[in-house]
Write a protein that holds these residues in place. Sequence first.
Motif, PDB file in Angstrom:
ATOM      1  N   LEU A  82      46.417  42.616  36.175  1.00 48.94           N
ATOM      2  CA  LEU A  82      46.683  42.397  37.596  1.00 48.94           C
ATOM      3  C   LEU A  82      45.407  42.495  38.427  1.00 48.94           C
ATOM      4  O   LEU A  82      45.346  41.964  39.536  1.00 48.94           O
ATOM      5  CB  LEU A  82      47.721  43.406  38.089  1.00 48.94           C
ATOM      6  CG  LEU A  82      49.126  43.271  37.472  1.00 48.94           C
ATOM      7  CD1 LEU A  82      50.030  44.395  37.967  1.00 48.94           C
ATOM      8  CD2 LEU A  82      49.743  41.915  37.809  1.00 48.94           C
ATOM      9  N   PHE A  83      44.409  43.187  37.883  1.00 49.96           N
ATOM     10  CA  PHE A  83      43.142  43.344  38.598  1.00 49.96           C
ATOM     11  C   PHE A  83      42.038  42.438  38.046  1.00 49.96           C
ATOM     12  O   PHE A  83      41.133  42.041  38.780  1.00 49.96           O
ATOM     13  CB  PHE A  83      42.677  44.803  38.539  1.00 49.96           C
ATOM     14  CG  PHE A  83      43.541  45.740  39.330  1.00 49.96           C
ATOM     15  CD1 PHE A  83      43.347  45.913  40.694  1.00 49.96           C
ATOM     16  CD2 PHE A  83      44.566  46.442  38.717  1.00 49.96           C
ATOM     17  CE1 PHE A  83      44.150  46.774  41.427  1.00 49.96           C
ATOM     18  CE2 PHE A  83      45.375  47.311  39.444  1.00 49.96           C
ATOM     19  CZ  PHE A  83      45.160  47.469  40.807  1.00 49.96           C
ATOM     20  N   VAL A  84      42.124  42.136  36.749  1.00 49.20           N
ATOM     21  CA  VAL A  84      41.114  41.293  36.101  1.00 49.20           C
ATOM     22  C   VAL A  84      41.838  40.098  35.485  1.00 49.20           C
ATOM     23  O   VAL A  84      42.434  40.211  34.407  1.00 49.20           O
ATOM     24  CB  VAL A  84      40.336  42.061  35.015  1.00 49.20           C
ATOM     25  CG1 VAL A  84      39.291  41.146  34.379  1.00 49.20           C
ATOM     26  CG2 VAL A  84      39.697  43.305  35.599  1.00 49.20           C
ATOM     27  N   ASP A  85      41.815  38.979  36.179  1.00 50.19           N
ATOM     28  CA  ASP A  85      42.490  37.779  35.691  1.00 50.19           C
ATOM     29  C   ASP A  85      41.512  36.977  34.844  1.00 50.19           C
ATOM     30  O   ASP A  85      40.563  36.389  35.356  1.00 50.19           O
ATOM     31  CB  ASP A  85      42.982  36.947  36.881  1.00 50.19           C
ATOM     32  CG  ASP A  85      43.869  35.797  36.431  1.00 50.19           C
ATOM     33  OD1 ASP A  85      44.539  35.953  35.397  1.00 50.19           O
ATOM     34  OD2 ASP A  85      43.878  34.747  37.103  1.00 50.19           O
ATOM     35  N   PHE A  86      41.751  36.963  33.532  1.00 52.28           N
ATOM     36  CA  PHE A  86      40.821  36.310  32.610  1.00 52.28           C
ATOM     37  C   PHE A  86      41.612  35.504  31.570  1.00 52.28           C
ATOM     38  O   PHE A  86      41.666  35.839  30.393  1.00 52.28           O
ATOM     39  CB  PHE A  86      39.940  37.359  31.927  1.00 52.28           C
ATOM     40  CG  PHE A  86      38.811  36.781  31.116  1.00 52.28           C
ATOM     41  CD1 PHE A  86      37.829  35.995  31.720  1.00 52.28           C
ATOM     42  CD2 PHE A  86      38.734  37.020  29.756  1.00 52.28           C
ATOM     43  CE1 PHE A  86      36.797  35.464  30.965  1.00 52.28           C
ATOM     44  CE2 PHE A  86      37.703  36.492  28.997  1.00 52.28           C
ATOM     45  CZ  PHE A  86      36.724  35.711  29.610  1.00 52.28           C
ATOM     46  N   PRO A  87      42.295  34.431  32.042  1.00 55.13           N
ATOM     47  CA  PRO A  87      43.067  33.619  31.097  1.00 55.13           C
ATOM     48  C   PRO A  87      42.131  32.849  30.168  1.00 55.13           C
ATOM     49  O   PRO A  87      40.990  32.543  30.552  1.00 55.13           O
ATOM     50  CB  PRO A  87      43.834  32.666  32.021  1.00 55.13           C
ATOM     51  CG  PRO A  87      43.009  32.576  33.267  1.00 55.13           C
ATOM     52  CD  PRO A  87      42.367  33.934  33.416  1.00 55.13           C
ATOM     53  N   PRO A  88      42.568  32.578  28.929  1.00 53.13           N
ATOM     54  CA  PRO A  88      43.913  32.839  28.402  1.00 53.13           C
ATOM     55  C   PRO A  88      44.063  34.190  27.709  1.00 53.13           C
ATOM     56  O   PRO A  88      45.041  34.395  27.014  1.00 53.13           O
ATOM     57  CB  PRO A  88      44.083  31.705  27.391  1.00 53.13           C
ATOM     58  CG  PRO A  88      42.700  31.507  26.841  1.00 53.13           C
ATOM     59  CD  PRO A  88      41.773  31.738  28.003  1.00 53.13           C
ATOM     60  N   LEU A  89      43.121  35.104  27.875  1.00 50.91           N
ATOM     61  CA  LEU A  89      43.214  36.414  27.219  1.00 50.91           C
ATOM     62  C   LEU A  89      44.012  37.413  28.040  1.00 50.91           C
ATOM     63  O   LEU A  89      44.891  38.097  27.516  1.00 50.91           O
ATOM     64  CB  LEU A  89      41.810  36.958  26.938  1.00 50.91           C
ATOM     65  CG  LEU A  89      40.968  36.153  25.957  1.00 50.91           C
ATOM     66  CD1 LEU A  89      39.596  36.795  25.792  1.00 50.91           C
ATOM     67  CD2 LEU A  89      41.675  36.040  24.609  1.00 50.91           C
TER      68      LEU A  89
END
Length: 375
Positions: A257-264
């Motif tokens: 929720l704080f670190v958005d790093f898709p697709p991981l």
Amino acid sequence: MSTATSGDHALNNFDLVRVFAAAQVVVVHLVSFMPGMHSASWLEVLSLFPGVPIFFFISGFLIGGSWRRNPNVAAYIASRALRIFPGLWAACLFSLALLLFLYSEPLRENVGTTLIWIAMQLSFLQSWNPQFLRGYGMGVANPVLWTIPVELAFYVVLPLLVILGQRIRRLYGVLIGAALISLLVCWWATAGLDPRDAQVETLRKVMTVSPLSFVSWVWMFLLGVLAQLQFDRLQPLIAGRALPFVLIAVAVGILSLFVDFPPLLHLPGNEIGLLNAVANGLACLAFAYSYPGLALRWLRGNDLSYGVYLYHMPLANALIAVGVVGWQGGVLVLIGTFVCAFLSWVLIERRALGLKSRLQLLLDRRSSLGREIAT
């Protein structure tokens, strides 16, 4: 703490895990669509354990186990059909009855389209929603049904991938490769296609909610299949350790929720990150193989998850249509959903599943007869 084995269905807690996942979907839909209940903060909290990805993972684990125990195509197809269609047909007729009672005039004005819609609801094209239904409830008769053709596609894909992997002696390579391709497609469809661009909006819907969207979601199912294949190694690590694995899943979710790093790493929504899916999947397995007999004591052998999933939106739409909304409407939906789920299980689903053993015996007899004739 003693643990249940992979095949000891009387002691594992998968029925309880699936009820939890279904309840999460219910509450998310109520908070999202029921007038007077919207809450962004609650949606973030609920997103930590997303119901649909959990369903996909658990389905892969259990269906993978079913195929391993009995790789008979006819029995496999029959078992899947008996689990999906009787309950689905009853829920579709329930939705139609509510529409006839609360939305009869538009149905009379669109008889031909209604008949086509009914046929699709009863088959494998449930994601199609005709325009004239947009004025009823939230605008879609039963939006959760988009997952039915997706799940059916999973059932078809699994034997094909397993047979291919076994023939080329690269089973894990085939499954992992298919999962990685699907993950990349999912990431492209959900993050790479701009929903504000009208020209790609149709493509985005095709890749996320149509029957073809199984390509975007099958990686979650295949994670469950891979966990099943490695369960002999996984079980000693997770059994009896529900709490630490649940806390790990919560920590990964909060980080997302704080670190958005898709697709991981990615939340909220169904398009979760790979690490989120792995953490949630392990938490679900750990809970399923901890606290032996908990689901049996709480649910008494009643598998309510499918009914909870199928009936909550028809009920919510009906209450929205008559103006019973807000928290009062939400509580009524919850009560009505579990009542309908119980009736569906007792009157329809359990009886349909009871035919599986007879069907299996018939297929085994035919198979034995075929071998005798061949020899």
